[in-house]
Design a protein around this motif. Structure first.
Motif, PDB file in Angstrom:
ATOM      1  N   ARG A 146     -42.879 -22.095 -24.946  1.00 37.64           N
ATOM      2  CA  ARG A 146     -43.451 -21.643 -26.216  1.00 37.64           C
ATOM      3  C   ARG A 146     -43.003 -22.565 -27.353  1.00 37.64           C
ATOM      4  NH1 ARG A 146     -41.757 -17.639 -28.516  1.00 37.64           N
ATOM      5  NH2 ARG A 146     -39.804 -17.366 -27.381  1.00 37.64           N
ATOM      6  N   ALA A 184     -30.646 -13.070 -12.651  1.00 36.56           N
ATOM      7  CA  ALA A 184     -31.255 -12.056 -13.526  1.00 36.56           C
ATOM      8  C   ALA A 184     -31.283 -12.518 -14.978  1.00 36.56           C
ATOM      9  CB  ALA A 184     -30.497 -10.732 -13.399  1.00 36.56           C
ATOM     10  N   VAL A 185     -30.172 -13.130 -15.427  1.00 33.86           N
ATOM     11  CA  VAL A 185     -30.124 -13.639 -16.799  1.00 33.86           C
ATOM     12  C   VAL A 185     -31.146 -14.768 -16.960  1.00 33.86           C
ATOM     13  CG1 VAL A 185     -28.702 -14.933 -18.451  1.00 33.86           C
ATOM     14  CG2 VAL A 185     -27.729 -12.951 -17.273  1.00 33.86           C
ATOM     15  N   LEU A 188     -34.757 -13.606 -17.168  1.00 29.60           N
ATOM     16  CA  LEU A 188     -35.083 -13.012 -18.472  1.00 29.60           C
ATOM     17  C   LEU A 188     -35.252 -14.095 -19.537  1.00 29.60           C
ATOM     18  CD1 LEU A 188     -35.414 -10.309 -19.958  1.00 29.60           C
ATOM     19  CD2 LEU A 188     -32.920 -10.232 -20.221  1.00 29.60           C
ATOM     20  N   LEU A 189     -34.364 -15.095 -19.515  1.00 29.42           N
ATOM     21  CA  LEU A 189     -34.447 -16.178 -20.500  1.00 29.42           C
ATOM     22  C   LEU A 189     -35.735 -16.982 -20.321  1.00 29.42           C
ATOM     23  CD1 LEU A 189     -30.738 -17.496 -20.472  1.00 29.42           C
ATOM     24  CD2 LEU A 189     -31.825 -16.034 -22.197  1.00 29.42           C
ATOM     25  N   GLU A 191     -38.497 -15.950 -18.901  1.00 25.72           N
ATOM     26  CA  GLU A 191     -39.616 -15.096 -19.312  1.00 25.72           C
ATOM     27  C   GLU A 191     -39.816 -15.206 -20.829  1.00 25.72           C
ATOM     28  OE1 GLU A 191     -42.626 -13.205 -18.040  1.00 25.72           O
ATOM     29  OE2 GLU A 191     -40.996 -13.155 -16.572  1.00 25.72           O
ATOM     30  N   GLY A 192     -38.701 -15.362 -21.557  1.00 29.00           N
ATOM     31  CA  GLY A 192     -38.781 -15.482 -23.010  1.00 29.00           C
ATOM     32  C   GLY A 192     -39.200 -16.866 -23.480  1.00 29.00           C
TER      33      GLY A 192
ATOM     34  N   ARG B 146     -41.855  -4.980 -20.415  1.00 28.06           N
ATOM     35  CA  ARG B 146     -42.496  -5.367 -19.164  1.00 28.06           C
ATOM     36  C   ARG B 146     -41.961  -4.513 -18.016  1.00 28.06           C
ATOM     37  NH1 ARG B 146     -41.346  -9.644 -16.858  1.00 28.06           N
ATOM     38  NH2 ARG B 146     -39.432 -10.130 -17.977  1.00 28.06           N
ATOM     39  N   THR B 152     -31.109  -4.030 -13.182  1.00 27.41           N
ATOM     40  CA  THR B 152     -30.904  -5.481 -13.129  1.00 27.41           C
ATOM     41  C   THR B 152     -31.054  -6.094 -14.518  1.00 27.41           C
ATOM     42  OG1 THR B 152     -31.823  -5.509 -10.905  1.00 27.41           O
ATOM     43  CG2 THR B 152     -31.714  -7.622 -12.042  1.00 27.41           C
ATOM     44  N   ALA B 156     -28.398  -7.815 -17.107  1.00 30.92           N
ATOM     45  CA  ALA B 156     -28.672  -9.171 -17.605  1.00 30.92           C
ATOM     46  C   ALA B 156     -28.549  -9.227 -19.131  1.00 30.92           C
ATOM     47  CB  ALA B 156     -30.058  -9.637 -17.158  1.00 30.92           C
ATOM     48  N   ALA B 160     -25.901 -11.547 -20.995  1.00 33.38           N
ATOM     49  CA  ALA B 160     -26.405 -12.599 -21.877  1.00 33.38           C
ATOM     50  C   ALA B 160     -25.884 -12.461 -23.309  1.00 33.38           C
ATOM     51  CB  ALA B 160     -27.930 -12.612 -21.861  1.00 33.38           C
ATOM     52  N   LEU B 188     -34.705 -14.419 -28.046  1.00 31.94           N
ATOM     53  CA  LEU B 188     -35.112 -14.967 -26.744  1.00 31.94           C
ATOM     54  C   LEU B 188     -35.174 -13.860 -25.689  1.00 31.94           C
ATOM     55  CD1 LEU B 188     -35.785 -17.620 -25.274  1.00 31.94           C
ATOM     56  CD2 LEU B 188     -33.328 -17.986 -24.951  1.00 31.94           C
ATOM     57  N   LEU B 189     -34.166 -12.983 -25.702  1.00 32.35           N
ATOM     58  CA  LEU B 189     -34.138 -11.892 -24.719  1.00 32.35           C
ATOM     59  C   LEU B 189     -35.318 -10.944 -24.926  1.00 32.35           C
ATOM     60  CD1 LEU B 189     -30.300 -11.034 -24.680  1.00 32.35           C
ATOM     61  CD2 LEU B 189     -31.596 -12.321 -22.964  1.00 32.35           C
ATOM     62  N   MET B 190     -35.613 -10.633 -26.174  1.00 27.04           N
ATOM     63  CA  MET B 190     -36.712  -9.693 -26.439  1.00 27.04           C
ATOM     64  C   MET B 190     -38.067 -10.327 -26.142  1.00 27.04           C
ATOM     65  SD  MET B 190     -35.345  -6.862 -26.948  1.00 27.04           S
ATOM     66  CE  MET B 190     -34.040  -7.457 -25.866  1.00 27.04           C
ATOM     67  N   GLU B 191     -38.154 -11.639 -26.378  1.00 26.34           N
ATOM     68  CA  GLU B 191     -39.372 -12.350 -25.992  1.00 26.34           C
ATOM     69  C   GLU B 191     -39.592 -12.205 -24.482  1.00 26.34           C
ATOM     70  OE1 GLU B 191     -42.555 -13.947 -27.365  1.00 26.34           O
ATOM     71  OE2 GLU B 191     -40.866 -14.139 -28.764  1.00 26.34           O
ATOM     72  N   GLY B 192     -38.498 -12.194 -23.729  1.00 28.11           N
ATOM     73  CA  GLY B 192     -38.588 -12.055 -22.289  1.00 28.11           C
ATOM     74  C   GLY B 192     -38.831 -10.636 -21.824  1.00 28.11           C
ATOM     75  N   LEU B 193     -38.395  -9.679 -22.622  1.00 27.65           N
ATOM     76  CA  LEU B 193     -38.444  -8.276 -22.179  1.00 27.65           C
ATOM     77  C   LEU B 193     -39.669  -7.528 -22.699  1.00 27.65           C
ATOM     78  CD1 LEU B 193     -37.008  -5.986 -20.702  1.00 27.65           C
ATOM     79  CD2 LEU B 193     -35.565  -5.648 -22.718  1.00 27.65           C
TER      80      LEU B 193
END
Lengths: 201, 201
Positions: A146, A184-185, A188-189, A191-192, B146, B152, B156, B160, B188-193
């Motif tokens: 992104r 897992a971390v 998630l990263l 995915e972001g 998501r 898990t 994470a 993180a 970044l984490l919320m973008e992934g979640l």
């Protein structure tokens, strides 16, 4: 120990300091201890390092520098950014774990010294952020990541993965869940950070 | 110090142990030291704690427990999951920072003791993961997050964000960039979640 007749080099001092640290721990790495280990006068060592702090900075600086060449190479390489970013962190983590496992006495001394060497640590983290930012920048350009700010996000990825590479967490690297925790971390990263699943490494 | 005539309570022992720790550091919290501070016999203390490790577990357990009520309340509340998740971490971070700032001697002793109390620490982290997982589960259900595995991903998110709430990093909490660093990691984490920007807190 035989007296060193040829002029002392910086490298000899660093090697002697590493051995002293390994054998006696972080409290013992003084100019006097290192001079004794080398069988030379204090003055001979003082010609290279002004004081104990400078001696420690030499040792910490060398260890930090030794982690960098493979990371610089990955950052400068070509190829899809998500794959390179993963390789960068896999390599960073592997280097740290190998050191903690293969030379635990020195690693534990290093951990204590690095905590006190804040200027060196800031430079080290600064370079790591730059190298990660370079990979992210190329990912944004190629359209796999992104449109983030590469430096801010590079620093965020480093901070979010501290558990897996920061020496202060080295006692946890043998935990049975460490690899699945990193997976897992990382998932998630990414995915972001990534634009879409299909383009991901 | 006057002799305690009424039977000793667990709370008196914990309070005395905390004071000993605060004044003399983690090496000093032994049954003998605590008995001396309370002006009672060793036997009176041994009626409550079997040994030094049990004494330390009491102190560490109390401090861990004290962080939990506000976090349990946030996890159990209703309302949009992204907002609750943020509130959970803001609260967790604020509690840890307040303790490190307001009672630095005890915090530093606690940090050393908690590192050795691995069973307690595992339970503590286990409950934190459950509380975060509950929020994530409700976010998946309401459609803001998501379709991730809540446990898990909960683990994470905690891993993180370690830099901002794990006591081992407390020396870094006064860094001038700490808040913007957390903002970057969180974003970044919320973008992934999160499912989409429009639904995000």
């Amino acid at each position: 120990m035989p007296r060193v007749e040829t002029p002392l080099t910086r490298d000899q001092i660093i090697t002697a300091a590493e051995n002293v640290l390994r054998r006696f721990g972080p409290a013992k790495a003084t100019v006097v201890d290192v001079a004794r280990a080398l069988g030379v006068s204090h003055a001979a060592v003082y010609r290279h390092v002004a004081n104990k702090a400078a001696l420690r900075d030499l040792v910490v600086g060398k260890w930090m520098e030794q982690t960098m060449p493979p990371l610089r190479a990955i950052s400068a390489a070509s190829g899809p950014a998500p794959k390179r970013l993963r390789k960068f962190f896999d390599t960073l983590i592997a280097i740290k774990r190998r050191r903690a496992t293969e030379d635990p006495e020195f690693f534990s001394a290093y951990r204590a010294l690095a905590a006190g060497a804040s200027a060196l640590a800031a430079d080290h983290v600064g370079e790591l952020v730059e190298l990660v930012a370079a990979i992210i920048r190329s990912g944004v350009k190629e359209g796999t990541f992104r449109k983030v700010d590469p430096v801010t996000t590079g620093r965020a990825v480093l901070l979010a993965s501290l558990r897996f590479h920061h020496p202060v967490h080295s006692d946890e690297w043998n935990a049975p869940t460490i690899d699945e925790d990193f997976a897992a971390v990382w998932s998630l990263l990414m995915e972001g950070l990534c634009v879409s699943k299909s383009k991901r490494a």
